[in-house]
Structures are given as C-alpha cells and as structure tokens.
Enzyme design. Sequence first.
Site, short mmCIF file in Angstrom:
data_model
loop_
_atom_site.label_atom_id
_atom_site.label_comp_id
_atom_site.label_asym_id
_atom_site.label_seq_id
_atom_site.Cartn_x
_atom_site.Cartn_y
_atom_site.Cartn_z
CE1 TYR A 146 50.65 53.79 60.30
CE2 TYR A 146 49.70 55.55 61.62
CZ TYR A 146 49.70 54.24 61.20
OH TYR A 146 48.75 53.37 61.66
CE LYS A 195 54.31 40.35 67.19
NZ LYS A 195 53.42 39.43 67.90
CG ASP A 227 50.63 39.68 69.84
OD1 ASP A 227 51.32 40.33 70.66
OD2 ASP A 227 51.02 38.63 69.34
CG ASP A 251 46.25 54.89 63.83
OD1 ASP A 251 45.21 55.38 64.28
OD2 ASP A 251 46.51 54.84 62.61
CG ASP A 255 40.50 54.21 66.11
OD1 ASP A 255 40.82 55.28 66.66
OD2 ASP A 255 40.08 54.14 64.94
#
Length: 360
Positions: A146, A195, A227, A251, A255
């Site tokens: 970001y 990852k 994942d 992020d 959620d």
Amino acid sequence: MECKVAVISGDGIGPEIVREAKKVMDAVAEKYGHSIIYTDVLMGGASIDVHGIPLTDQAVADCQAADAVLMGSIGGNTSTSPWYQLPADRRPEAGLLKLRKSLCLFANLRPASLYQELKKACPLKDEVIKDGFDLMIMRELTGGLYFGERKTVEENGVWKAYDTLTYDENEIRRIAKRGFEIAKKRRKKVTSVDKANVLDSSRLWRKVVEEVAKEYPDVVLEHMLVDNCAMQLVKDPGQFDVILTENMFGDILSDEASMITGSIGMLPSASLNDTKFGLYEPSGGSAPDIAGQNIANPIATILSAAMMFRFSFDLDQEADAIERAVQQVLTEGYRTGDILSEGCKQVSTSQMGDLIAERI
Ligand code: NAD
C-alpha cells in the site's frame, strides 16, 4: 494518573459511539482515581465542513500532544456525500492516512473473540467453534504494497500497472517485536503469516521473525502461508493466539476474522507506534445508514477504550474492568439491534453505554 486523550468523534455514528466510550472511561477514572483530560479534534468530513481539508496540521499537533487518541469513525455515504466529489487527497479517508503516517502508527492490533452469548451470530458451525476463539491480528500498517512505488503506463498501446511490495528488515523487526510482546501477555503463541513460497519480501519477513523469536524463548512461533491461514480461520479459529503479518495480508485476514465473530459493532482496534502512544477506534466505519438514530452498537468503541488503558496507560486492572462490564451486560441479555437475538432486551446506543458504565 493523569491521562491526556485526544478525541476524534468523526462522522456518521462516530459522535454517538464515542460519547458512550467516554462515559465508560469516566466511570473507570472515578472508580480507580485517575483524571482524564479530553481534547476534541476534527478529522474527516467534520473537518472538511469547517476547514475545507480532512486534517489540519493543528489537529495532528493536538493528537501528538496527547497520550492517546480515541476515535469514532470518519467518512460518509460514498455515493451521495459531497465529500466524495472532492479530489482523493481532500476526502475524509485521506485525513486518517495522514494521521497514521504523522504519528508513525506502524502496528495495528485487531482482536477477534467470540462471546458465548453471541454464538448465534457467528456464521461457523458449533463443531468448528468448539469452545470459542480469542485471537489477535497484528498487522503491519505503514509499509508493504500500500505504500510501495506504483505507476500505470502505456506500452505499445497496452496499459500496464505496477505496484511494489517492499519491506526492509527494520520495519519487519519492529512489528515482530510488538507481536511477541503482545503474545507474552496472552497465550504465548505467534503465527507469522507470509507467502514465503513465492515472495522475496516474505522470505525476508520469515528470516527476521525467526531472529526476533530467539529473544522470546517462552513464546512459541509457527509460520503459516497466507492462503492456508485464510482457510484455517474458518476451519479451526481456536488454534490461533497472535497472528503476525504484513499490511495487505493483515487487511484481508482481519476482515475475515471480524466476520466470524458475528458483528462488526463488537470489534475494537488499536494502532501503535514504538512508544506507548496509540490510536484506538472501532473496526467498523461511520455507518451513515444508521447515523443519528441512537441505535448503533457502542461496544467496539468501549472495548477500544479498554485497549487504550491496557496498551497506552499500562492500566490492566482498569482494562479488565471494562471488558468484564461488557461481558456482564451481554450475560444479562442486553443487546443493541445489530446483535439482537430472541429472548434478549433491545437497548439504544446511550442505554448500552449507561449499562456498561454502571457495571464498572
Ligand atoms: P460500515 O462499517 O460503516 O458499515 C457496514 C455495515 O455495518 C452497515 O450496515 C452499518 O450500519 C453496520 N455497522 C457498522 N458499525 C456498526 C455499529 N457500531 N453498530 C451497528 N451497526 C454497525 O462500512 P461502510 O458502509 O462500507 O462505510 C461507511 C463509511 O465509513 C465510508 O465512508 C467508509 O469509507 C467509512 N469507513 C471508515 C473507517 C474508519 O473510520 N476507520 C473504516 C471503515 C469504513
């Protein structure tokens, strides 16, 4: 103790839920002999309406002068509010990004726990929930994808876009240390999520986290690919204590974790820098659809205030008192509309604040 708190009520339901959190903080201050000095600060739409911009330099300075910031939420209806006709850097959310950057808030903490009383609101099956879950997502907030270099270019008539995911070892080390410190106060387990089978930034992440882990021999470290973590959160959330991860993975996973608790109105959050300073806010937004009706759930903001006592003021007993009072009110069957179930008593935003403050 004297605590200086900057208060950003913000937009939508922000002023309603912040009012209730202050009520509970005042009850704690009275019971335990503290004094809280509040300074009101404008941010988001409320600041645009007065100053034409979402965050003034004076507002940043007022926050910097405080020991902690209590925030409601900012923003309006993104389709209809005139704030969203403005250029991106003058919209409400630009104020929050600027504040996070100015205060160097690099560590975002989002607990996700399931209250037995709210089990019906959890979308997971009983055999998955088992005895419930109580996890903390520790997300890096000021680096990664970001904040990396990005551009969109046209090459030979074809549009191409680039985003870059960059972390240096210092950025990883400081968030990892925070993660292990928090785990020490909890069940002493860190799951570092990356990852590393694909990304270089993840391989560096894993290496630095392993170095930091050596300083915390009493905390168990495990690594998990992002994942797999997304699957495990809905398969066996009880396995997690602290999930430590970079900005974008955090992020998305936070959620997902908020969804399995059943209501966004219950979830607090804290954003910390490398001092005791922090910004505390509910995980949800400004809910313009229910603003001004005295029906929003103030519990996430009240639990954010509990986090403020714990992490910025080191007052664990006071934080426990708030969390116990919330638990008690739920056990007694009081609910705002968003968490209402059969047989419970529906109360308004302000009644919920009163009930919790009375039980401190
Ligand atoms: P939202 O979280 O505001 O609302 C989503 C749904 O959850 C709505 O139905 C709302 O009524 C409900 N809800 C949220 N908080 C609640 C509470 N405390 N009690 C009961 N119900 C609650 O998300 P959105 O609608 O996507 O966004 C609305 C505005 O909030 C936008 O302008 C967005 O940019 C902003 N926003 C701000 C923050 C922040 O201030 N940190 C975070 C997220 C969204």
